[in-house]
Design a protein around this motif. Sequence first.
Motif, mmCIF file in Angstrom:
data_model
loop_
_atom_site.group_PDB
_atom_site.id
_atom_site.type_symbol
_atom_site.label_atom_id
_atom_site.label_comp_id
_atom_site.label_asym_id
_atom_site.label_seq_id
_atom_site.Cartn_x
_atom_site.Cartn_y
_atom_site.Cartn_z
ATOM 1 N N GLU A 6 -11.588 -10.533 10.116
ATOM 2 C CA GLU A 6 -11.383 -9.086 10.135
ATOM 3 C C GLU A 6 -12.201 -8.453 11.254
ATOM 4 O O GLU A 6 -13.241 -8.976 11.655
ATOM 5 C CB GLU A 6 -11.815 -8.446 8.812
ATOM 6 N N TRP A 36 -4.900 -6.083 2.038
ATOM 7 C CA TRP A 36 -6.291 -5.657 2.180
ATOM 8 C C TRP A 36 -6.831 -5.323 0.787
ATOM 9 O O TRP A 36 -6.179 -4.595 0.028
ATOM 10 C CB TRP A 36 -6.410 -4.443 3.086
ATOM 11 N N TYR A 37 -7.994 -5.853 0.501
ATOM 12 C CA TYR A 37 -8.741 -5.518 -0.701
ATOM 13 C C TYR A 37 -10.063 -4.900 -0.269
ATOM 14 O O TYR A 37 -10.480 -5.020 0.883
ATOM 15 C CB TYR A 37 -9.027 -6.773 -1.526
ATOM 16 N N ARG A 38 -10.716 -4.255 -1.220
ATOM 17 C CA ARG A 38 -12.046 -3.740 -0.931
ATOM 18 C C ARG A 38 -12.927 -3.853 -2.169
ATOM 19 O O ARG A 38 -12.437 -3.894 -3.296
ATOM 20 C CB ARG A 38 -11.993 -2.282 -0.458
ATOM 21 N N ARG A 45 -13.594 -6.025 -7.022
ATOM 22 C CA ARG A 45 -12.705 -5.996 -5.866
ATOM 23 C C ARG A 45 -11.349 -5.443 -6.300
ATOM 24 O O ARG A 45 -10.819 -5.799 -7.352
ATOM 25 C CB ARG A 45 -12.546 -7.412 -5.305
ATOM 26 N N VAL A 48 -6.109 -2.623 -1.966
ATOM 27 C CA VAL A 48 -5.917 -1.379 -1.221
ATOM 28 C C VAL A 48 -4.453 -1.251 -0.821
ATOM 29 O O VAL A 48 -3.802 -0.240 -1.089
ATOM 30 C CB VAL A 48 -6.807 -1.342 0.032
ATOM 31 N N SER A 67 -2.629 5.948 4.020
ATOM 32 C CA SER A 67 -2.860 4.598 4.526
ATOM 33 C C SER A 67 -1.548 3.947 4.926
ATOM 34 O O SER A 67 -0.502 4.235 4.339
ATOM 35 C CB SER A 67 -3.546 3.729 3.459
ATOM 36 N N ASP A 89 -14.279 5.723 -0.058
ATOM 37 C CA ASP A 89 -13.668 4.623 0.691
ATOM 38 C C ASP A 89 -14.714 3.636 1.209
ATOM 39 O O ASP A 89 -14.354 2.592 1.764
ATOM 40 C CB ASP A 89 -12.863 5.172 1.869
ATOM 41 N N TYR A 93 -14.280 -4.399 3.122
ATOM 42 C CA TYR A 93 -12.833 -4.595 3.128
ATOM 43 C C TYR A 93 -12.521 -6.048 3.489
ATOM 44 O O TYR A 93 -13.034 -6.568 4.494
ATOM 45 C CB TYR A 93 -12.181 -3.645 4.128
#
Length: 115
Positions: A6, A36-38, A45, A48, A67, A89, A93
């Motif tokens: 990333e 995408w995860y965050r 987790r 997204v 987004s 936010d 990520y």
Amino acid sequence: QVQLVESGGGLVQPGGFLRLSCAASGSIFGIATMAWYRQAPGKERELVAAIGVGGTTNYANSVKGRSTISTDNAKSRVYLEMTSLKYDDTAVYYCYVNRLGSNYWGQGTQVTVSS
């Protein structure tokens, strides 16, 4: 095996714009889903955004409308663009790929929303 790297994280002001990029390498043929995860401090987790076969997309309610997830034609890169960033936010990520039933994760990139 798929390797994911990333880039694009950092410090962003509230209301600002963010663009994350993830480069996939190795055995990328057969990749089905890219996402995408965050993970925020003290939280689990969470997804997204995801993009699947045929370009079908799915977004978390918290980011929907601000987004966009996209990939290149070869599915060697996946991007996440976010606008109107909020303090919530802030998170690490992670890039995620599913290929032939196996899950792969990137190392994560920190995004901090702060004035």
